[in-house]
Design a protein around this motif. Structure first.
Motif, short mmCIF file in Angstrom:
data_model
loop_
_atom_site.label_atom_id
_atom_site.label_comp_id
_atom_site.label_asym_id
_atom_site.label_seq_id
_atom_site.Cartn_x
_atom_site.Cartn_y
_atom_site.Cartn_z
N PRO A 120 0.89 -1.14 -0.09
CA PRO A 120 -0.08 -0.08 -0.12
C PRO A 120 0.76 1.14 0.02
O PRO A 120 2.04 1.14 0.26
CB PRO A 120 -0.85 -0.14 1.35
CG PRO A 120 0.09 -1.06 2.19
CD PRO A 120 0.62 -1.99 1.50
N PRO A 121 0.30 2.60 -0.28
CA PRO A 121 1.11 3.75 -0.24
C PRO A 121 1.53 4.05 0.92
O PRO A 121 0.96 3.41 2.02
CB PRO A 121 -0.09 4.70 -0.55
CG PRO A 121 -1.15 4.06 -1.50
CD PRO A 121 -1.03 2.48 -0.96
N ARG A 122 2.78 4.23 1.24
CA ARG A 122 3.48 4.58 2.31
C ARG A 122 3.43 3.40 3.38
O ARG A 122 3.59 3.43 4.58
CB ARG A 122 2.90 6.00 3.12
CG ARG A 122 2.90 7.17 2.46
CD ARG A 122 2.32 8.36 2.84
NE ARG A 122 2.30 9.44 2.19
CZ ARG A 122 3.57 10.31 1.87
NH1 ARG A 122 4.49 10.04 2.48
NH2 ARG A 122 3.56 11.16 0.94
N GLY A 123 3.82 2.13 2.72
CA GLY A 123 3.68 1.09 3.61
C GLY A 123 2.45 0.85 4.43
O GLY A 123 2.83 -0.08 5.37
N GLY A 124 1.51 1.56 4.30
CA GLY A 124 0.19 1.25 5.06
C GLY A 124 0.02 2.07 6.04
O GLY A 124 -0.72 2.22 6.89
N ASN A 125 1.26 3.15 6.26
CA ASN A 125 1.25 4.13 7.21
C ASN A 125 1.18 5.70 6.43
O ASN A 125 2.13 6.19 6.32
CB ASN A 125 2.57 4.16 8.16
CG ASN A 125 2.33 4.89 9.32
OD1 ASN A 125 1.70 5.95 9.38
ND2 ASN A 125 3.38 4.57 10.43
N ALA A 126 -0.21 6.02 6.59
CA ALA A 126 -0.38 7.35 5.70
C ALA A 126 0.37 8.54 6.69
O ALA A 126 0.48 9.55 6.12
CB ALA A 126 -1.85 7.37 5.75
N ALA A 127 0.52 8.29 7.86
CA ALA A 127 1.13 9.50 8.72
C ALA A 127 2.64 9.60 8.22
O ALA A 127 3.16 10.64 8.63
CB ALA A 127 0.99 9.14 10.26
N LEU A 128 3.16 8.53 7.44
CA LEU A 128 4.71 9.03 7.22
C LEU A 128 4.97 10.30 6.19
O LEU A 128 4.14 10.28 5.44
CB LEU A 128 5.31 7.55 6.72
CG LEU A 128 5.54 6.48 7.69
CD1 LEU A 128 5.91 5.17 6.92
CD2 LEU A 128 6.25 6.86 8.80
N LYS A 129 5.59 10.94 6.53
CA LYS A 129 5.87 12.07 5.65
C LYS A 129 7.03 11.84 4.72
O LYS A 129 7.74 10.48 4.77
CB LYS A 129 6.91 13.02 6.46
CG LYS A 129 5.89 13.63 7.47
CD LYS A 129 6.72 14.81 8.53
CE LYS A 129 5.91 15.14 9.83
NZ LYS A 129 6.64 15.75 10.72
N ASP A 130 7.19 12.34 3.37
CA ASP A 130 7.97 12.16 2.64
C ASP A 130 9.49 11.91 2.95
O ASP A 130 10.30 10.92 2.45
CB ASP A 130 8.01 13.09 1.42
CG ASP A 130 6.65 13.13 0.74
OD1 ASP A 130 5.77 12.49 0.95
OD2 ASP A 130 6.46 14.02 -0.20
#
Length: 145
Positions: A120-130
């Motif tokens: 998934p996008p961002r490894g499944g952790n949407a809170a991770l910043k670029d």
């Protein structure tokens, strides 16, 4: 059986008749064109390899960035990349990482940010910043070289 043998011989004879034949020996001595040298073909140019990604394109990550990436990897990525779950390249498995690294670091950043295949996008952790995504990718690449 005799028909098959005869047919095979006819095919071989027909193919032999189609091949290039040398001119008769008297024709070779009859004119200037027969004695003219045949120019040799020019050598083919050597294949040019695509340029390898340069280190100047992306500066090497610092030890602090790699440590931050390792911390995020341990918290969010190890569950899949630690055991090569669902096709995820396992951390430290050079044969899995080599073709991915060859595509360039920007492709790896984009895949981690946007997701790829079953990841998934961002490894499944949407809170991770670029920046965090980049640090974890840098950490994983450092282990896959």
């Amino acid at each position: 059986m005799k028909t098959t043998t005869l047919l095979s011989l006819l095919i071989v004879a027909a193919l032999a008749a189609c091949g290039d034949k040398a001119p008769p020996s008297d024709a070779a001595a009859s004119g200037p064109s027969a004695t003219a040298p045949v120019p040799e073909p020019a050598p083919a140019p050597a294949p040019v390899a695509p340029p390898a990604p340069t280190a100047a394109a992306a500066p090497a990550p610092s030890a602090a960035e790699l440590a931050a990436g390792e911390k995020i990897y341990t918290a969010a990525c190890v569950s899949c990349h630690g055991a090569a779950v669902m096709g995820a390249p396992k951390l430290g498995d050079k044969p899995s990482w080599t073709p991915r690294i060859a595509k360039g670091i920007d492709v790896l950043y984009a895949n981690a940010t946007n997701g790829l295949n079953l990841m998934p996008p961002r490894g499944g952790n949407a809170a991770l910043k670029d920046e965090e995504i980049k640090s974890v990718v840098d950490f994983m690449v450092s282990k896959g070289r």
